[in-house]
Design a protein around this motif. Structure first.
Motif, PDB file in Angstrom:
ATOM      1  N   UNK A  46       0.915  -0.835   0.169  1.00  0.00           N
ATOM      2  CA  UNK A  46       0.023   0.110   0.137  1.00  0.00           C
ATOM      3  C   UNK A  46       1.186   1.274  -0.237  1.00  0.00           C
ATOM      4  N   UNK A  47       0.628   2.396  -0.827  1.00  0.00           N
ATOM      5  CA  UNK A  47       1.529   3.343  -1.402  1.00  0.00           C
ATOM      6  C   UNK A  47       0.925   4.296  -1.256  1.00  0.00           C
ATOM      7  N   UNK A  48       1.046   5.240  -0.897  1.00  0.00           N
ATOM      8  CA  UNK A  48       0.464   6.717  -0.175  1.00  0.00           C
ATOM      9  C   UNK A  48       0.837   7.432  -2.022  1.00  0.00           C
ATOM     10  N   UNK A  49      -0.362   8.099  -2.471  1.00  0.00           N
ATOM     11  CA  UNK A  49      -0.304   9.048  -3.565  1.00  0.00           C
ATOM     12  C   UNK A  49      -0.063  10.538  -3.087  1.00  0.00           C
ATOM     13  N   UNK A  50       0.682  11.705  -3.673  1.00  0.00           N
ATOM     14  CA  UNK A  50       0.801  12.612  -3.109  1.00  0.00           C
ATOM     15  C   UNK A  50       1.023  13.609  -4.368  1.00  0.00           C
ATOM     16  N   UNK A  51      -0.137  14.353  -4.421  1.00  0.00           N
ATOM     17  CA  UNK A  51      -0.495  15.638  -5.556  1.00  0.00           C
ATOM     18  C   UNK A  51       0.991  15.890  -5.703  1.00  0.00           C
TER      19      UNK A  51
ATOM     20  N   UNK B 158      -3.690  -4.850  -8.933  1.00  0.00           N
ATOM     21  CA  UNK B 158      -3.657  -3.600  -8.253  1.00  0.00           C
ATOM     22  C   UNK B 158      -4.644  -2.480  -8.475  1.00  0.00           C
ATOM     23  N   UNK B 159      -4.732  -1.731  -7.649  1.00  0.00           N
ATOM     24  CA  UNK B 159      -5.735  -0.819  -7.763  1.00  0.00           C
ATOM     25  C   UNK B 159      -5.103   1.220  -7.301  1.00  0.00           C
TER      26      UNK B 159
ATOM     27  N   UNK C 144      -2.062   3.842  -3.778  1.00  0.00           N
ATOM     28  CA  UNK C 144      -1.687   2.427  -5.188  1.00  0.00           C
ATOM     29  C   UNK C 144      -2.158   1.177  -3.511  1.00  0.00           C
ATOM     30  N   UNK C 145      -2.561   0.237  -4.117  1.00  0.00           N
ATOM     31  CA  UNK C 145      -2.207  -0.868  -3.646  1.00  0.00           C
ATOM     32  C   UNK C 145      -1.575  -1.990  -5.332  1.00  0.00           C
ATOM     33  N   UNK C 146      -1.221  -2.778  -4.629  1.00  0.00           N
ATOM     34  CA  UNK C 146       0.057  -3.764  -5.424  1.00  0.00           C
ATOM     35  C   UNK C 146      -0.287  -4.764  -4.709  1.00  0.00           C
ATOM     36  N   UNK C 147      -0.501  -6.362  -5.599  1.00  0.00           N
ATOM     37  CA  UNK C 147      -0.039  -7.278  -4.763  1.00  0.00           C
ATOM     38  C   UNK C 147       1.272  -7.935  -6.368  1.00  0.00           C
TER      39      UNK C 147
END
Length: 271
Positions: free
Chosen positions: A157-162, A184-185, A175-178
């Protein structure tokens, strides 16, 4: 013995031939035997039998799952009880006949074949009632799929910053990524709606095992009007070996193969 059959109802010989005509087909001799019988009555009952056969066929095509054990056992029991009380019809009585059928047997036996039609109709109703009660499974929503992915221990799970791009104002997301399933989404709140005819958003995955100038394309997406929150599936075009970062850019309709990165709206680094 006199024929007690009500006027307009088929006798045993006719019913036997009509049932065989619908289910198996008749030999030339059997067809000639049917032709000498009451054609108006034969035509009417042939239509009924054809409808019953068609309904049984359609019911069989529509059922995608086996009948429940209780229903199957009940139908088998009812069929067994019905046919146990029905005399077998001797086709030799009508095979090759050129005159009226031989004297008819008792009414209970004569209409045993027609009882088959009633039993078939009950079977059709039971099957259709069961099939229609089965609701097709509802596919999970992207939000539900994302939640399921988050429940896995190895999902990132990775935070996205503007960024400072004007289109990024008020944006937050993640972002969540397996890595195992390469699924992922991206999840955003505050991302501005877009006009797909003018531009679309595109997801990029930076793979530490690849040249950073060429991130993996994760697919394009749109944000509908009045949508304050969106969950978008990532559709990676290539295998991602070591996900290092994720980005979302604004591109022309359909996306691009290599982004100029003039309009990056969100960025997040793994680890």
């Amino acid at each position: 013995m006199s024929d007690t059959r009500p006027p307009g109802e088929p006798d045993e010989a006719m019913l036997d031939l009509l049932i065989k005509q619908v289910t198996e087909g008749l030999s030339p001799a059997e067809q000639r035997a049917l032709d000498v019988l009451d054609s108006e009555t034969a035509s009417a009952y042939a239509r009924d039998l054809e409808r019953a056969a068609a309904a049984v066929t359609l019911a069989g095509r529509g059922a995608q799952q086996p009948l429940p054990a209780a229903l199957a056992e009940a139908l088998a029991r009812q069929a067994s009880e019905h046919f146990a009380s029905t005399e077998v019809v001797d086709l030799s009585k009508v095979r090759g006949a050129t005159a009226a059928p031989s004297p008819s047997p008792p009414r209970a036996s004569r209409y045993g074949a027609y009882g088959w039609l009633a039993a078939a109709a009950c079977l059709v109703l039971a099957i259709f009632g069961w099939v229609r009660s089965i609701e097709p499974p509802t596919p999970p929503t992207p939000t539900e799929e994302r939640a399921a992915l988050l429940a896995k221990s190895d999902t990132l799970k990775i935070p996205l910053s503007p960024t400072k791009d004007p289109a990024a104002a008020g944006v937050s997301g993640d972002v969540v990524w397996d890595p195992a399933t390469q699924r992922g989404f991206v999840h955003f709140t505050g991302l501005k709606p877009n006009d797909p005819a003018v531009h679309q958003y595109q997801i990029w995955i930076f793979d530490a095992a690849r040249d950073e100038r060429y991130p993996v394309d994760g697919g394009v997406f749109d944000v509908p009007a009045n949508s304050s929150e969106v969950v978008i599936p990532i559709r990676a075009e290539l295998m991602v070996h070591k996900p290092a970062a994720f980005a979302v850019t604004v591109e022309k309709p359909g996306g691009v193969v290599v982004s100029g990165r003039e309009h990056v709206v969100a960025l997040g680094a793994a680890g």
